[in-house]
Each structure stands twice: as C-alpha cells, then as structure tokens.
Design a protein around this motif. Structure first.
Motif, mmCIF file in Angstrom:
data_model
loop_
_atom_site.group_PDB
_atom_site.id
_atom_site.type_symbol
_atom_site.label_atom_id
_atom_site.label_comp_id
_atom_site.label_asym_id
_atom_site.label_seq_id
_atom_site.Cartn_x
_atom_site.Cartn_y
_atom_site.Cartn_z
ATOM 1 N N ALA A 181 3.412 55.248 91.578
ATOM 2 C CA ALA A 181 3.820 54.751 92.892
ATOM 3 C C ALA A 181 3.854 53.225 92.918
ATOM 4 O O ALA A 181 4.776 52.624 93.486
ATOM 5 C CB ALA A 181 2.867 55.284 93.959
ATOM 6 N N VAL A 182 2.859 52.597 92.294
ATOM 7 C CA VAL A 182 2.829 51.126 92.272
ATOM 8 C C VAL A 182 4.001 50.588 91.444
ATOM 9 O O VAL A 182 4.618 49.575 91.806
ATOM 10 C CB VAL A 182 1.489 50.626 91.712
ATOM 11 N N ARG A 183 4.310 51.242 90.343
ATOM 12 C CA ARG A 183 5.460 50.814 89.540
ATOM 13 C C ARG A 183 6.753 50.949 90.335
ATOM 14 O O ARG A 183 7.665 50.114 90.216
ATOM 15 C CB ARG A 183 5.527 51.617 88.253
ATOM 16 N N ALA A 184 6.854 52.008 91.136
ATOM 17 C CA ALA A 184 8.040 52.171 91.987
ATOM 18 C C ALA A 184 8.112 51.046 93.014
ATOM 19 O O ALA A 184 9.202 50.515 93.288
ATOM 20 C CB ALA A 184 7.989 53.536 92.689
ATOM 21 N N LEU A 185 6.975 50.674 93.574
ATOM 22 C CA LEU A 185 6.922 49.545 94.497
ATOM 23 C C LEU A 185 7.431 48.274 93.821
ATOM 24 O O LEU A 185 8.248 47.535 94.393
ATOM 25 C CB LEU A 185 5.481 49.342 94.974
ATOM 26 N N ALA A 186 6.960 48.014 92.602
ATOM 27 C CA ALA A 186 7.336 46.783 91.902
ATOM 28 C C ALA A 186 8.825 46.753 91.579
ATOM 29 O O ALA A 186 9.471 45.704 91.675
ATOM 30 C CB ALA A 186 6.506 46.637 90.628
ATOM 31 N N ARG A 187 9.375 47.902 91.176
ATOM 32 C CA ARG A 187 10.814 47.932 90.876
ATOM 33 C C ARG A 187 11.644 47.654 92.118
ATOM 34 O O ARG A 187 12.719 47.046 92.043
ATOM 35 C CB ARG A 187 11.203 49.287 90.270
ATOM 36 N N GLU A 188 11.152 48.091 93.259
ATOM 37 C CA GLU A 188 11.867 47.849 94.513
ATOM 38 C C GLU A 188 11.720 46.394 94.967
ATOM 39 O O GLU A 188 12.647 45.813 95.539
ATOM 40 C CB GLU A 188 11.315 48.789 95.595
ATOM 41 N N ALA A 189 10.552 45.802 94.685
ATOM 42 C CA ALA A 189 10.241 44.473 95.223
ATOM 43 C C ALA A 189 10.746 43.335 94.355
ATOM 44 O O ALA A 189 11.009 42.241 94.861
ATOM 45 C CB ALA A 189 8.729 44.335 95.414
ATOM 46 N N HIS A 190 10.878 43.568 93.040
ATOM 47 C CA HIS A 190 11.163 42.463 92.119
ATOM 48 C C HIS A 190 12.458 42.704 91.342
ATOM 49 O O HIS A 190 12.751 43.831 90.941
ATOM 50 C CB HIS A 190 10.005 42.301 91.124
ATOM 51 N N ASP A 191 13.175 41.628 91.105
ATOM 52 C CA ASP A 191 14.391 41.712 90.298
ATOM 53 C C ASP A 191 14.077 41.747 88.807
ATOM 54 O O ASP A 191 14.886 42.211 88.014
ATOM 55 C CB ASP A 191 15.308 40.521 90.598
ATOM 56 N N SER A 192 12.922 41.227 88.417
ATOM 57 C CA SER A 192 12.532 41.201 87.013
ATOM 58 C C SER A 192 11.308 42.088 86.794
ATOM 59 O O SER A 192 10.335 42.011 87.558
ATOM 60 C CB SER A 192 12.211 39.770 86.568
ATOM 61 N N GLU A 193 11.336 42.895 85.732
ATOM 62 C CA GLU A 193 10.186 43.746 85.416
ATOM 63 C C GLU A 193 8.978 42.916 85.005
ATOM 64 O O GLU A 193 7.834 43.391 85.053
ATOM 65 C CB GLU A 193 10.534 44.726 84.294
ATOM 66 N N ASN A 194 9.206 41.646 84.624
ATOM 67 C CA ASN A 194 8.102 40.779 84.241
ATOM 68 C C ASN A 194 7.253 40.333 85.430
ATOM 69 O O ASN A 194 6.182 39.745 85.244
ATOM 70 C CB ASN A 194 8.628 39.538 83.508
ATOM 71 N N ASP A 195 7.715 40.620 86.642
ATOM 72 C CA ASP A 195 6.936 40.268 87.821
ATOM 73 C C ASP A 195 5.930 41.353 88.200
ATOM 74 O O ASP A 195 5.275 41.245 89.238
ATOM 75 C CB ASP A 195 7.849 39.956 89.002
ATOM 76 N N LEU A 196 5.824 42.403 87.382
ATOM 77 C CA LEU A 196 4.718 43.350 87.496
ATOM 78 C C LEU A 196 3.815 43.168 86.281
ATOM 79 O O LEU A 196 4.249 43.337 85.146
ATOM 80 C CB LEU A 196 5.213 44.800 87.545
ATOM 81 N N ILE A 197 2.573 42.800 86.518
ATOM 82 C CA ILE A 197 1.585 42.631 85.450
ATOM 83 C C ILE A 197 0.541 43.732 85.604
ATOM 84 O O ILE A 197 -0.124 43.817 86.644
ATOM 85 C CB ILE A 197 0.914 41.246 85.519
#
Length: 331
Positions: A49-65
C-alpha cells in the motif's frame, strides 16, 4: 521460483487496494503529504500500500526510500556497511558504532533533496523492532526534515512507538484481507499472467494463505510454475508441507554443523521467498527435531522453542528470534 515474483510484477495501484478506508487515507496523503503509521498483521499489504502511495505521489521511483528495520537491527556492523543500499552513506565511517551507523543512514536519507516535486517518502518497514533510542533519533530527524520528507512507519505493533512519534503521524489501520478479497486478487493475478485456473484452486490457495496476501500470491505462483495451472489438486500437491519440511531439515543440519550463514539463508528463503510465518516454521522445526533427537537434547530444543514462541507472540521480528534459535543449536 524461476521468474520475477508476482508480488512485484502485479504490485497494486491505490485504486487496486481492496480496503476502501486505506485507499481514502492514502489518497489524502497524496493530496496533502503527512506522516503515517500503517499498522496491521503480517501479510495484510502494508508495504504494498505504501509503495502504491509513492507511485501515485512521485514522478521518480527514487523519491521512495525503503529502510527495513530488520536490515539494521538483525545485522552486524560489517553486514550493514557492505549492503549496497547503505554503502554510499557509510564510506569512511567504519569506526562508527552500530547505533551511529543506523542513525547516520537515516539522517542522510532524509537530507537528500527530492528527485522530482517538493518532497520524498521514507518508509520504515517492520518497525516493531525499533529500539527507543533510535525512535528518539527518528523524532529529531522528522522534526528537522518535515518540509521535504514524508515518513511512513509500517508495523504490526503501533503501541511500541513512543508518544512523540505517534503524535506526529496519522494512523492508517490495515486489516487482514478477507477470504473473498484474497480470492479476487488471485483471480486478477492469474488472469493477467494467462494461467489456467479453477475456482476451487483459488479457494484452496486463499485458505492456505490464511489472510496473508503475499503468501497467497506466492502460493499461486508456486502452483502455476509447478503444475502449469492453479487447480485444487495442483495447489494441494505444490503447497503441502513437503517443501517446508525438506528445507527445515537442511536448515537444522546446517545450524547443528555450525554453518550458521547457510542456515540463516534457508530461514530467509522460507520467510521472504516462500512466505511462511515464523509460527509455521517453528512448528515444523519441532516436528523435524522429534525425528532427529530424543531425551535431553530434545527437551533443550523444546525449551528454546518455547522462548521463541513467546517472542513471536509479542509481534517482534520473526527473523531475529528464529535466527537466535538456530545460533543456539549450533553451540
């Protein structure tokens, strides 16, 4: 498994999440970034769920750590320093204590500027094992970088978080998926993979997973790769205890021979790759042990297993406590 894990290739979007309350809460966190505590049982889908949030919120996958707490607290200083995810943070800092290493990685990760947009997301996974001194350091980092970093803490036990952290986070309870929800997810995955299936096969896999969505998807993949289809008979043959018992026998043999690294690799494969719970592995360890030992040695193992079972019931890291059991067997 031969190919990529279905849990990764079929990672859900926010709209795919089966729980409406979770979808709504995470959607609000996209529109208005906020710190979150996602809590619920193992396999409920917190990390997905958190990864889904990050994909929706950020244009770059590098913005999820992603920082898995087990990767820190269950490892030695050398293992942390040599992990490619953390090596760049720790160049020239080999004399640091383990606690300082962990704090330094967290501070450096939070200090990085977002690749795109105005903020990034840091996920602290399996946070039930976080010590209080680390939580105090985390609180200070959250205060310092609140304008550019959204912190998400995933845990099975939110009560173990100190009040200053809980007060800075919005709670997102994630319940275990229902049987019907697991079946629906499995149906979507096998149809996307073009795998033949029968309804009773999906029902069997969902029952085998017992509310653990990750285990259900990996169980369906194991069945499909073994038999070419997900049917009742194929799932029964593929997901029986034979594979678990065989791996546990090898794991115990390695532990008793002093080959702790090999034993721990087998444990990681059972927990992560195969999706077994700590309780299932411990139960099979005892079944295997009864065929290998008797008398005083068997009594000793039962005593150790009782201590581990209590620790597992407390909700702390399955990996840490089962690895402790293996280390004791190797003494």
């Amino acid at each position: 498994m031969d190919g990529p894990l279905w849990t990764e290739t079929h990672a859900p979007t926010l709209d795919d999440l089966p729980q409406a309350e979770v979808r709504d809460a995470l959607r609000r966190a996209v529109d208005e970034p906020m710190n979150l505590v996602c809590y619920g049982p193992r396999g409920a889908g917190k990390t997905a769920a958190v990864r889904a949030l990050a994909r929706e919120a950020h244009d770059s996958e590098n913005d999820l750590i992603e920082l898995n707490v087990d990767d820190f607290f269950s490892r030695t200083k050398t293992e942390i320093k040599n992990d490619p995810r953390f090596a760049s943070f720790l160049v020239g800092r080999s004399r640091m204590s383990k606690r300082d290493m962990i704090n330094h990685v967290l501070k450096e990760a939070a200090a990085y500027a977002p690749v795109s947009g105005t903020y990034k997301t840091i996920l602290l996974d399996n946070a039930e094992t976080v010590r209080e001194d680390f939580q105090q350091a985390l609180r200070r980092v959250m205060e310092r970088h609140h304008r550019t970093t959204q912190f998400v803490i995933a845990t099975r036990q939110p009560s173990k978080l100190i009040p200053p952290i809980r007060s800075r986070c919005f709670n997102v309870p994630v319940r275990a998926p229902t049987h019907d929800e697991v079946v629906a997810v499995l149906r979507g995955v096998v149809e996307a993979e073009g795998v033949e299936y029968e309804a009773d096969g999906l029902e069997y896999v969902a029952g085998y997973a017992d509310g653990d969505l990750r285990r259900a998807i990996l169980g369906a993949q194991t069945t499909a790769e073994t038999a070419g289809a997900v049917t009742m008979n194929a799932a029964y043959e593929a997901l029986g205890d034979v594979g678990l018992t065989g791996t546990v026998e090898e794991m115990l043999a390695d532990a008793e021979a002093g080959e702790f690294a090999d034993a721990r690799d087998a444990l990681d494969a059972l927990l992560v790759d195969e999706g077994y719970s700590g309780e299932e592995i411990l139960g099979d360890v005892l079944r295997v042990a009864r065929s290998r030992h008797s008398g005083r040695e068997l009594a000793r193992l039962h005593r150790l297993a009782g201590e581990v079972d209590l620790d597992l019931a407390d909700g702390t890291s399955d990996r840490i406590h089962l690895a402790h059991l293996l280390a004791e067997l190797g003494r």
